[in-house]
Write a protein that holds these residues in place. Sequence first.
Motif, PDB file in Angstrom:
ATOM      1  N   GLY A  22       5.912  -4.097   6.535  1.00 44.21           N
ATOM      2  CA  GLY A  22       4.641  -3.205   6.104  1.00 44.21           C
ATOM      3  C   GLY A  22       3.436  -3.904   6.223  1.00 44.21           C
ATOM      4  N   SER A  78       8.283  -8.866   7.499  1.00 40.17           N
ATOM      5  CA  SER A  78       7.687  -7.624   6.359  1.00 40.17           C
ATOM      6  C   SER A  78       6.973  -6.730   7.164  1.00 40.17           C
ATOM      7  N   ARG A  81       4.211 -11.098   0.896  1.00 42.89           N
ATOM      8  CA  ARG A  81       2.958 -10.412   0.367  1.00 42.89           C
ATOM      9  C   ARG A  81       2.444 -10.896  -0.692  1.00 42.89           C
ATOM     10  N   ASP A 133       9.291   0.959   7.746  1.00 44.77           N
ATOM     11  CA  ASP A 133       8.514   0.247   6.585  1.00 44.77           C
ATOM     12  C   ASP A 133       9.318   0.426   5.077  1.00 44.77           C
ATOM     13  N   THR A 147      18.346  -6.188   4.328  1.00 43.23           N
ATOM     14  CA  THR A 147      18.012  -6.739   2.950  1.00 43.23           C
ATOM     15  C   THR A 147      17.380  -5.581   2.213  1.00 43.23           C
TER      16      THR A 147
HETATM   17  P1  AMP Z   1       4.641  -0.721  -0.845  1.00 44.91           P
HETATM   18  O1  AMP Z   1       6.095  -0.017  -1.370  1.00 44.91           O
HETATM   19  O2  AMP Z   1       3.846   0.215  -0.153  1.00 44.91           O
HETATM   20  O3  AMP Z   1       4.078  -1.527  -1.860  1.00 44.91           O
HETATM   21  O4  AMP Z   1       5.347  -1.437   0.134  1.00 44.91           O
HETATM   22  C1  AMP Z   1       6.310  -2.340   0.156  1.00 44.91           C
HETATM   23  C2  AMP Z   1       6.379  -3.468   1.139  1.00 44.91           C
HETATM   24  O5  AMP Z   1       7.407  -4.474   0.691  1.00 44.91           O
HETATM   25  C3  AMP Z   1       6.585  -3.076   2.731  1.00 44.91           C
HETATM   26  O6  AMP Z   1       5.706  -2.803   3.468  1.00 44.91           O
HETATM   27  C4  AMP Z   1       7.342  -4.660   3.248  1.00 44.91           C
HETATM   28  O7  AMP Z   1       6.380  -5.218   3.643  1.00 44.91           O
HETATM   29  C5  AMP Z   1       7.883  -5.235   2.008  1.00 44.91           C
HETATM   30  N1  AMP Z   1       9.296  -4.753   1.956  1.00 44.91           N
HETATM   31  C6  AMP Z   1      10.186  -4.115   1.479  1.00 44.91           C
HETATM   32  N2  AMP Z   1      11.374  -4.227   1.523  1.00 44.91           N
HETATM   33  C7  AMP Z   1      11.499  -5.424   2.192  1.00 44.91           C
HETATM   34  C8  AMP Z   1      12.564  -5.943   2.739  1.00 44.91           C
HETATM   35  N3  AMP Z   1      13.883  -5.622   2.726  1.00 44.91           N
HETATM   36  N4  AMP Z   1      12.285  -7.231   3.627  1.00 44.91           N
HETATM   37  C9  AMP Z   1      11.065  -7.428   3.774  1.00 44.91           C
HETATM   38  N5  AMP Z   1       9.911  -7.026   3.415  1.00 44.91           N
HETATM   39  C10 AMP Z   1      10.233  -5.713   2.479  1.00 44.91           C
END
Ligand code: AMP
Length: 340
Positions: free
Chosen positions: A230, A228, A198, A65, A120
């Motif tokens: 997360g 994504s 998101r 994640d 990414t």
């Molecule tokens: P949080 O830091 O807990 O707010 O969660 C960050 C969220 O951003 C992750 O759970 C992913 O869903 C999304 N995210 C972060 N980096 C990427 C990436 N390189 N590609 C796609 N989604 C990302």
Amino acid sequence: MNYNHRVRTEILRADDPGIVRAAEVIRSGGLVAFPTETVYGLGADALNEDAVRKVFIAKERPRDDPLIVHIARAQQLALLARHIPPRAWNLAERFWPGPLTLVLPKTERVPAVTTGGLDTVAVRAPAHPVAKKLIERSGCPIAAPSANRFGRPSPTTAQHVVEDLDGRIDLILDGGPTAIGVESTVLDLTQEPPMILRPGGVTLEELQEVMGEVRLLNSSDSEAAKRSPGTRWRHYAPRAKLILAEPAELEKIVTRLQERGQRIGVMVRQGRLLCSPAPSVLSVIPMPSALSEYARRLFAALRELDAQGVDVIVVEKIEERGLGRAIMDRLRRAGGPEGT
Ligand code: AMP
Ligand code: MG
């Protein structure tokens, strides 16, 4: 997962001496929780693999994640992302500092642990003065997911961080409650048209105004997991079961739960308070009508009801426009069914 490394967690006011101390901790590979305008973040030097690994351990977050990397100025994007399209600079110009995260192809400098193994990287420049100063002072980009234990409602006060992470991190900077209350909007610029992975603090409508066509990821879609990570798991969740109710159904649902002897917490918009809550309704939290205020109150309300020990939280659905999309996204995930 059992957590058995305990450290002493220092709690400091987010004033200049506090920020100086926090920057030292970040530079030496430690973990600092700090306020941003969205929610509290758990920060580590984004380019230090060992420090980033500790973030995953403290939060009990799955390793795939990815974390969002925070920078102080848009120009620092070039350190983290290759092929920065003109559109990314336009968005940065319009929305940074602020609650918009851009997903772009990463440079070699960004370790794979930070991006959960993806090629990414997600980057944003936060607007909160404490976050900005901390990044400047640390002299490195800061990887910072929300400062909660994985799956719990995000923290919007330093006290929420204490509840989840005391004994697991080095320092908490207390800068009072956060202003926006839901996380940043994550926008993937590696696809055409760009896609919101998101919904968050910057709305779909605002992005459409600047960019024209923008798609919104449907998180029940299996594509969501790939794009994504997360969005795969049950998230933001109170211990109690959460039920989303149409406004017209709310009273009926509460009555049915009462008949089953459930202890109930209710979140309804002001002006729509239940007429005569029965004794098994432990708490009715009046939620603000304005979406921006609702967002600010959301996670704290879920935590408050949990603390009261309710079995079920019934939440009145709200309109899915503007910030309402981010709020409903969080409420749906808080209720499962993913990963429950
Ligand atoms: P949080 O830091 O807990 O707010 O969660 C960050 C969220 O951003 C992750 O759970 C992913 O869903 C999304 N995210 C972060 N980096 C990427 C990436 N390189 N590609 C796609 N989604 C990302
Ligand atoms: Mg989070």
